[in-house]
Design a protein around this motif. Structure first.
Motif: not given
Length: 672
Positions: A44-45, A193-194, A200-202, A297-299
């Motif tokens: 999503k990022l 958070v993680c 959420i972290y972003a 990279s996976g996100d």
């Protein structure tokens, strides 16, 4: 066989079931109802939230607030700018390699580990991945403990004087157990958070990024609007009761001239004498966060698009910020203030608590970045199944694709490291681990470039083998400059992990860059072999041995291997039949068995098989196609009859006085 029939060849087609390990990251696994396994919903990022924000926060951390004055005060403005240039040249070479690999194709979870393992193989990639994982774990613990010490220095009750000497805002109890308790609470907040997920972290990192940006803006504004003032320096001596005052002069040419050249002195926090190497090592710690965006990279929605643009943008922003702060500090602060008060930016700020907020928020963000980076690396290692069932649980994810088990394991390991309390001895080796990972990324890009593999076609072309080599040398030099002992220890640890994975790990189908490099070099040197320059004094026997039945010809194959004397040795075999009407190539299943036989007999030979309607036609085919250029055989030896049967090797042997002799009817030799 018609014109439209497929061309089959035993080297180009694969047999057996496809591997089921986690190496096929580029394909989405189909689950129930035809939907994916949750991998895509987790992506999503974009560039800002996924790469720029975590990379900026990791590179700034507390160095921008507490160590810029230290660097300028010790090294002077000239050497400070030179240090930043050298440091950023080193990390820019690594960034170029990261951009090249990330734009070469699909990039999955794991960041640097995924890049290295898919380029250099599972042994090298797995060992570097483990080291990168532990570096992130220890780095998260370091940032948490640093945040605890920063909080205790402001709000903690002094241990020497107790509550009597405490100020009105110093209310927190001090001590080892209390520090561990505070660190556990802060780490648990990062864990929550993680655990929710990368999105959420972003968002949390972006909020912290806004806070840090606001603090930096206030610092730049304060240099221009705060009037000259004298500041009381921290008392570093035990018996002295006098106060030392240093000046914030504002922008004065005399102040700038006095801060241009180096003036190395004793660090008042450690009591050690500073020099160029020690100051450079401290400054370089603020430049080792360039992989924070790649770890996500996976996100990322599009890693090949986001990682190059985000990482380069973050590096440029931090480079400009560090140099501007160095110039402003050298232009407006006395040398004594820079050397004796590392928190002077808070003293000259328009609102002094603003810098404290920046220190707390940036340290908290760096701890979260390392924690979530460690979890993603562990998840990638588990998916690749390099350690068998040891990491099987770490492959579990939530419905949104968040590897919650990996986050949990990473959090527990960081908590264990927190109990060590003071981690000054680990801080150096953590930085060296990061540098070793950067050197491995450069090595992976260099190997891909040298191999000239057709599948290495990155859209990012601003790199050459020169930049990769410079990055490797720079990282290795920095490792030994920071600590030669830790550098040797980290390299030895990497080699130990490499050997363990090589002998105990499963076989992967990622491909080995060594084979591509060997092929490239062999082709180059074969082209240099000129048949017109051949000479009799450098003659070597080059033999083609036609084998009918390998089970009964092992002695013959070993005998001819002893005759070749470093020459070309080819094992040939003719299988009677025609390809027309066959569903597949019948030689496909035989080829690997022949190679296994060559390995078992420990002979240095090539294998060439053919399918023909007769032995004569098969031998003719092999005579025409075997070898190329200078590497062509001069003799053809055969124990295969025209009907396909084998002529026995050494058929008549009789002993006389302990000797054996052959009738010579086992081998037919033809001079080609």
């Amino acid at each position: 066989m018609s014109e439209k029939a497929p061309l089959l060849h035993y080297r180009l087609t694969t047999s057996g079931p496809e591997p089921t390990d986690g190496s096929k990251h580029g394909r989405a696994k189909v689950g129930r109802g035809g939907r994916g396994s949750g991998e895509k919903p987790a992506r999503k990022l974009g560039v800002v939230f996924g790469v720029i924000t975590p990379t900026l926060l990791s590179m700034f951390s507390v160095v921008v607030f507490l160590r810029v004055g230290f660097v300028v005060g010790q090294a002077g403005l000239y050497q400070s700018i030179a240090m930043f240039l050298v440091a950023y040249i080193i990390i820019t070479m690594t960034v170029l390699s990261v951009c090249a690999i990330s734009t070469n194709g699909a990039l999955d979870a794991g960041g640097a580990y995924y890049m290295i393992s898919r380029a250099l193989g599972p042994e090298f990639g797995g060992s570097i991945g483990i080291m990168f994982f532990f570096a992130n774990v220890c780095g998260s613990a370091l940032y948490v403990l640093g945040l605890v010490e920063a909080i205790m220095s402001v709000f903690g009750i002094p241990e020497e004087g107790g509550a009597a000497s405490a100020g009105p805002h110093q209310v927190l109890p001090s001590g080892y157990l209390w520090s561990v308790l505070y660190g556990t609470g802060l780490l648990f907040l990062c864990f929550l958070v993680c655990l929710v997920g990368a999105h959420i972290y972003a968002k949390a990192a972006f909020i912290i990024f806004i806070m840090v940006t606001t603090v930096l803006v206030s610092i730049f504004i304060s240099f221009f609007i705060v009037r000259p003032v004298g500041l009381v320096l921290p008392d570093t001596s035990v018996n002295s009761t006098s106060l030392t005052i240093a000046n914030f002069t504002g922008f004065r040419l005399h102040t700038l001239q006095s801060n241009l050249l180096p003036s190395y002195t004793v660090d008042y926090t450690t009591g050690a004498m500073m020099n160029f190497a020690t100051v450079f090592a401290v400054m370089f710690n603020g430049c080792t966060g360039i992989m924070a965006g790649s770890n996500m990279s996976g996100d990322l929605k599009n890693p090949s698009y986001s990682i190059p643009r985000g990482t380069i943008a973050a590096v440029l922003i931090t480079f400009i910020t560090y140099n501007l702060l160095s110039l402003l500090a050298a232009w407006s602060c006395d040398r004594c203030l820079l050397q004796k008060d590392y928190s002077f930016l808070g003293d000259i700020n328009i609102w002094p608590p603003m810098v404290t907020v920046g220190v707390y928020s940036s340290t908290m963000s760096a701890a979260m970045s390392n924690l979530i980076g460690a979890s993603r690396i562990l998840y990638a290692l588990a998916k690749d199944n390099l350690f068998g069932g040891v990491l099987a649980l770490a492959r579990k994810t939530s419905r949104s694709g968040n590897p919650w088990v990996s986050v949990l394991v990473s959090w527990l390991l960081v908590q264990v490291v927190l109990f060590a309390g003071k981690l000054n001895t680990i801080a150096g080796i953590v930085t060296i681990f990061f540098l070793l990972v950067y050197a491995a990324v450069n090595l992976a890009c260099l190997a891909l470039e040298w191999a000239s593999a057709p599948n290495f076609r990155p859209s990012f072309r601003c790199f050459t083998w020169h930049t990769c080599t410079l990055g490797i040398i720079g990282c290795l030099v920095m490792m030994f400059l920071i600590s030669a002992i830790y550098a040797f220890a980290s390299i030895a640890f990497m080699l130990l992990l490499l050997m363990l994975i090589h002998y105990l790990g499963p076989i992967s189908n990622w491909g080995y860059i060594s084979q591509a490099l060997i092929f490239h070099q062999v082709r180059k040197y074969l082209l240099m072999l000129d048949v017109r320059k051949d000479h009799v004094k450098f003659w070597r026997p080059q033999l083609l041995l036609m084998v009918a039945n390998p089970r009964s010809s092992t002695g013959l194959m070993t005998f001819i291997n002893d005759l070749k004397k470093s020459g070309l040795y080819v094992l040939g075999h003719v299988k009677l039949g025609l390809l027309d009407g066959l569903p597949s190539d019948p030689l496909q299943s035989c080829y690997e068995s022949w190679l296994s036989l060559v390995d078992h007999l420990n002979i240095k030979a090539f294998v060439n098989l053919t399918l023909a309607d007769s032995v004569r036609h098969g031998v003719q085919n092999l005579l025409f196609i075997t070898g190329f250029g200078r590497l062509r055989f001069g003799y053809c030896l055969s124990n295969q009859r025209p009907d396909g049967a084998a002529v026995p090797f050494l058929p008549q042997c009789e002993g006389r006085g302990g000797r054996q002799r052959s009738s010579g009817r086992g081998i037919r030799v033809t001079d080609c």
